[in-house]
Design a protein around this motif. Sequence first.
Motif, short mmCIF file in Angstrom:
data_model
loop_
_atom_site.label_atom_id
_atom_site.label_comp_id
_atom_site.label_asym_id
_atom_site.label_seq_id
_atom_site.Cartn_x
_atom_site.Cartn_y
_atom_site.Cartn_z
N LYS A 16 4.74 7.96 5.19
CA LYS A 16 4.50 7.65 3.78
C LYS A 16 3.88 8.80 3.03
O LYS A 16 4.29 9.11 1.91
N LEU A 36 -11.43 -10.68 -4.35
CA LEU A 36 -10.74 -11.29 -5.49
C LEU A 36 -10.72 -12.81 -5.40
O LEU A 36 -11.02 -13.50 -6.37
N HIS A 63 0.83 -1.21 0.00
CA HIS A 63 0.00 0.00 0.00
C HIS A 63 0.87 1.26 0.00
O HIS A 63 0.40 2.33 0.38
N HIS A 64 2.13 1.12 -0.41
CA HIS A 64 3.04 2.27 -0.49
C HIS A 64 3.23 2.71 -1.94
O HIS A 64 2.66 2.12 -2.85
N LYS A 65 4.06 3.74 -2.12
CA LYS A 65 4.47 4.13 -3.45
C LYS A 65 5.10 2.95 -4.18
O LYS A 65 5.61 2.04 -3.54
N ILE A 66 5.06 2.99 -5.50
CA ILE A 66 5.63 1.89 -6.28
C ILE A 66 7.15 2.01 -6.24
O ILE A 66 7.71 3.02 -6.66
N GLY A 67 7.79 0.98 -5.71
CA GLY A 67 9.24 1.01 -5.53
C GLY A 67 9.99 0.51 -6.75
O GLY A 67 9.42 0.32 -7.83
N PHE A 95 2.13 -11.67 -9.65
CA PHE A 95 1.00 -10.97 -9.06
C PHE A 95 1.53 -9.79 -8.25
O PHE A 95 2.38 -9.97 -7.37
N PHE A 96 1.04 -8.59 -8.54
CA PHE A 96 1.45 -7.39 -7.82
C PHE A 96 0.17 -6.60 -7.58
O PHE A 96 -0.48 -6.18 -8.52
N CYS A 97 -0.17 -6.45 -6.31
CA CYS A 97 -1.38 -5.67 -6.01
C CYS A 97 -1.07 -4.63 -4.95
O CYS A 97 -0.77 -4.96 -3.81
N ALA A 98 -1.09 -3.38 -5.35
CA ALA A 98 -0.92 -2.27 -4.41
C ALA A 98 -2.14 -1.37 -4.53
O ALA A 98 -2.68 -1.19 -5.62
N MET A 99 -2.58 -0.85 -3.40
CA MET A 99 -3.71 0.09 -3.40
C MET A 99 -3.36 1.27 -2.52
O MET A 99 -2.66 1.11 -1.51
N PRO A 100 -3.85 2.46 -2.88
CA PRO A 100 -3.54 3.66 -2.08
C PRO A 100 -4.43 3.74 -0.84
O PRO A 100 -5.26 4.63 -0.73
#
Lengths: 308, 308
Positions: free
Chosen positions: B295, B127, B94-98, B107-112
């Motif tokens: 963050k 999901l 749930h952070h900035k894309i590193g 599988f890459f799942c990030a949410m703000p």
Amino acid sequence: MSVIILGHKSPDTDSVTAAIAFAELQKALGVDAVPGRQGELNPETALVLEKFGYAAPELVTDVSGRKYMLVDHSDIKQAPDNWDQGELMAIVDHHKIGDITTGNPIFFCAMPVGCTGTVLYKLYTDLYKKPIPEKVAGLMLSAILSDTVLFKSATCTPDDKAAAEALAKIAGISDMMAWGMEMAKAKSAVEGVAPRDLIFRDYKDFDMGGKTVGIGQLELVSLDLVADMKDALYAEMEKVKAEGNRHSVFLMLTDIMKEGTELLAATDDPGVVDKAFGTALQGRSVWLDGVMSRKKQMVPPLQKAFGA
Amino acid sequence: MSVIILGHKSPDTDSVTAAIAFAELQKALGVDAVPGRQGELNPETALVLEKFGYAAPELVTDVSGRKYMLVDHSDIKQAPDNWDQGELMAIVDHHKIGDITTGNPIFFCAMPVGCTGTVLYKLYTDLYKKPIPEKVAGLMLSAILSDTVLFKSATCTPDDKAAAEALAKIAGISDMMAWGMEMAKAKSAVEGVAPRDLIFRDYKDFDMGGKTVGIGQLELVSLDLVADMKDALYAEMEKVKAEGNRHSVFLMLTDIMKEGTELLAATDDPGVVDKAFGTALQGRSVWLDGVMSRKKQMVPPLQKAFGA
């Protein structure tokens, strides 16, 4: 100003339709979003948009000062050149994780499936629970048929097949394989097209161990279609290689019926092909049996061979 | 060998519990996965694991030759040092894309949102449609309370609150705010702890414009708790800065009741604080009213100030 949604450079059917489908989803979620494209439509994509009644999305190559979202890639080389001058809001993809970074948290959803359309199907249906409009379903289905080469590609997963079947129902397409073959024939159209345009029809640059490596792909119902064009294609590949200070330019001539690829190689190091695929170039090309996917069968072994 | 799931270095409650919760989800999906941690548990995390009956996950700092997944970060500096010697299978964040990249699709799942636990709640529920075990729900709820500082942080979203309420029901926690305060008090425990351990309790290194910048954070129910320790903390920060060839080491002393942060700064360029926050250092520190989130309120303005 609306949030612009863009697929990769040299857009294919997945990149263009995913931009449209993700824009529709964003609108359903209350975000003012519009689809764009970074380049000309290929003949297959033009056919798909025509069938489902869509105009070509706006051509956008500059995102400075704009809010934008990316679909079908997360690589700097495939994003707009000034990607870091705008505000990236979201990424939806099905490729390897690229080198785009952000300063703030954003929505990033990538899945190891055959098509961005399949990821979008899950976002619509499972995550956001929004109905998929009939025409949007037609676009997403077409993208899956295209990206998985009618489910034959090594990248195709059970999720892609399940999504395609559900989308075909929503779109009212009773024979999706017939529609897929119609698309494949459109994609194979090479007559009268300049060699340069064929190389860039579905083309991506990659950073491999610090070197720029370009890989184009033509998916053809028969290699006979390009039999007389190989000299001209090769000469143009050498030009593309020199212009862009590239280490190598590869062109995959993929026979979707025979399920393999004749790989044309213009490279500073012909040995890299042997190193990557265990088969040496014979002159300027080599037949790679069973190889149909750039993403899954070309990029990973080449990256290994380049020590990246 | 099992797939190991790891949060970031200097793990906090979210990193440790997300590793456990994502491992449980992977097992429900048929993947042989186990949780790990990259460092010692902080007092809050120890309390949370004890309450829900979990042992500390295995300490793992080497992923060479192993399959692994990352939670709560996608930054190279926060990943195991030899992250590129193993096979990364998935990221949930749930952070900035590193700057972590892969050679294959994953599988890459990030949410703000405010917490990895909230993303995991959506993965479980929407999901993958798997039931969340009662104790796992307790862990995820605790992570949300911790990361959002009882919903007070600027990072907190309606999704975090909704997830916390649903998880509290599953976990059978009738008064989640009381449990959150109990956790906050445990997190505030500083008595008898070495200054170095306090700096690294919740610490991250960032690459800002090519310079290494470390930011630690202590969340405290009152700044009185550290009033007598500031000289010792500052002296240790100078050491950490020198050792790691860092440009700056910041320590956020965050008062969760007054909702602001006293920022201690050991830096080669004191002006960067004024540039980032519009308030100059007074000696070695400055009060930043309303700032509670590293963050969302520290990293972005600092990155801008560093020209990154």
